[in-house]
Design a protein around this motif. Structure first.
Motif, mmCIF file in Angstrom:
data_model
loop_
_atom_site.group_PDB
_atom_site.id
_atom_site.type_symbol
_atom_site.label_atom_id
_atom_site.label_comp_id
_atom_site.label_asym_id
_atom_site.label_seq_id
_atom_site.Cartn_x
_atom_site.Cartn_y
_atom_site.Cartn_z
ATOM 1 N N ILE A 149 1.070 -1.215 -0.016
ATOM 2 C CA ILE A 149 -0.442 -0.136 0.077
ATOM 3 C C ILE A 149 1.129 0.605 -0.089
ATOM 4 O O ILE A 149 2.053 0.927 0.459
ATOM 5 N N LYS A 150 0.499 2.498 -0.041
ATOM 6 C CA LYS A 150 1.480 3.731 -0.963
ATOM 7 C C LYS A 150 1.801 4.217 0.751
ATOM 8 O O LYS A 150 2.643 4.456 0.762
ATOM 9 N N GLU A 151 1.873 3.560 1.763
ATOM 10 C CA GLU A 151 2.627 4.310 3.376
ATOM 11 C C GLU A 151 3.497 3.174 3.014
ATOM 12 O O GLU A 151 4.284 4.098 3.780
ATOM 13 N N GLU A 152 3.040 2.094 2.848
ATOM 14 C CA GLU A 152 5.082 0.918 2.755
ATOM 15 C C GLU A 152 5.160 1.559 1.835
ATOM 16 O O GLU A 152 6.786 1.257 1.941
ATOM 17 N N ALA A 154 6.448 4.771 1.675
ATOM 18 C CA ALA A 154 7.543 5.843 1.390
ATOM 19 C C ALA A 154 8.687 5.606 2.091
ATOM 20 O O ALA A 154 9.367 4.772 2.782
ATOM 21 N N THR A 229 4.510 7.893 -9.657
ATOM 22 C CA THR A 229 4.040 7.583 -8.060
ATOM 23 C C THR A 229 3.680 6.503 -7.577
ATOM 24 O O THR A 229 3.707 5.977 -8.208
ATOM 25 N N ASP A 230 3.779 7.276 -6.157
ATOM 26 C CA ASP A 230 3.281 5.633 -5.692
ATOM 27 C C ASP A 230 2.335 5.088 -6.017
ATOM 28 O O ASP A 230 2.190 3.834 -6.215
ATOM 29 N N GLU A 231 1.248 5.505 -6.545
ATOM 30 C CA GLU A 231 -1.025 5.115 -7.277
ATOM 31 C C GLU A 231 -0.380 3.991 -8.217
ATOM 32 O O GLU A 231 -0.945 3.443 -8.570
#
Length: 330
Positions: A149-152, A154, A229-231
């Motif tokens: 997921i996006k938070e991971e 970072a 981008t992460d997404e």
């Protein structure tokens, strides 16, 4: 490989393979090591090259053309493509037209360019040999990876280690984020277990937008992805997983996938049908701003036996010390 390294290998009795792949290209640079004395220990190599490149430019015949254009005599180039390669791999039944050897040869077109007119296999015109029927379905175990997921994704703050791509080579540079300039995230996701992925920065893809991902990732062939981008990176990884392997481009909200259902590495399609899908993927890749060699460059970023920095599901790997290293400089 540099000329100095190639000459060192020759002096030690090793064979030197001159390669013209999609990402690694050294035929022109190494042509100068080939002469009447060294030709027996040199041969051409054509690996890590996409199907469209083989169809449009050729295979070993392409190596011959590049070598001759770089100053190698045609006679020596033909030696590298035939007898030298056969001797390197211990194939004593081929490599030349002579009694006792297989009649594998090609007929050239007239003209200064090395262009093939026809090919014979064991004395039979290859175009007259019946082609095999349609390939059956492929069996590939489902990918068991967990999509990050996006938070991971970072990254820590501070001066970070950066993988630097080297044009025309598969080695990388070990850079620092404070000096690297434009960089993008690269992610390696373990395809075999529902855990584990590594994140780092990479310089050299030249993305303007979008992301790419693939299940061709030497040598473990985990899913590897890079992008703006992460997404978009997450979308590309998900597309590869959901396809049971393949190559994916995410750009402007459009997801384009070339499925590779045979182990995540191959397709049962004919090369004619495959080329249509490759063309579509290449068009979407161009829209991201990345180079045409982006997928091939991406596939090597997990090859831990090649210096200097690599990315694995464990994280960053140093090919010089041969151990995992933290992304943050201490």
């Amino acid at each position: 490989m540099s000329v100095a390294e190639a000459n060192e290998k020759l002096s030690l009795g090793m064979y030197v393979h001159l390669r013209e792949g999609d990402a690694a290209k050294n035929v022109a640079a190494l042509s100068k090591i080939v002469n009447d004395l060294t030709a027996a220990r040199c041969c051409f190599c054509m690996d890590d090259r996409h199907a469209d490149s083989r169809v449009c430019e050729g295979s070993i015949d392409h190596c011959i053309r590049v070598a001759v254009q770089s100053g190698m005599s045609l006679e020596l180039a033909l030696r590298l493509a035939t007898l030298s390669a056969a001797e390197c791999f211990g194939l004593a039944d081929r490599g030349m037209i002579a009694p006792g050897r297989l009649a594998d040869f090609c007929v050239l077109q007239d003209g200064p360019e090395f262009c093939i007119s026809s090919v014979y296999k064991r004395g039979v015109l290859a175009s007259s040999i019946p082609k095999p029927g349609p390939a059956g379905s492929c069996i590939c175990p489902p990918f068991s990876c967990r999509i990050p997921i996006k938070e991971e994704l970072a990254l820590p703050t501070g001066n970070l280690r950066v993988i630097g791509l080297v044009s025309g080579e598969i080695i990388t540079e070990a850079l620092e984020s404070s000096k690297a300039g434009s960089v993008h995230k690269v992610v390696s996701v373990d395809r075999y277990r529902s855990e584990g992925f590594g994140v780092d920065l990479v310089k050299g893809f030249s993305f303007v937008k979008g992301a790419v991902a693939a299940s061709i990732s030497h040598d473990a062939h985990n899913i590897i992805a890079a992008g703006v981008t992460d997404e978009e990176i997450i979308l590309a990884v998900t597309a590869v997983k959901d396809s049971g392997g393949g190559m994916a481009v995410v750009c402007d909200g459009i997801i384009t996938v070339l499925p590779l259902p045979c182990g995540g590495l191959m397709t049962p399609l004919s090369y004619e049908d495959l080329l249509d899908q490759i063309d579509e993927l290449a068009e979407r890749l161009q829209a991201t701003g990345a180079s045409p060699a982006a997928f091939m460059n991406l596939s090597f970023l997990s090859l831990t036996v090649i210096p200097h920095l690599r990315i694995t599901p464990r994280g960053l790997f140093d090919g010089d010390t041969f151990k995992d290293v933290p992304i943050l400089f201490e």
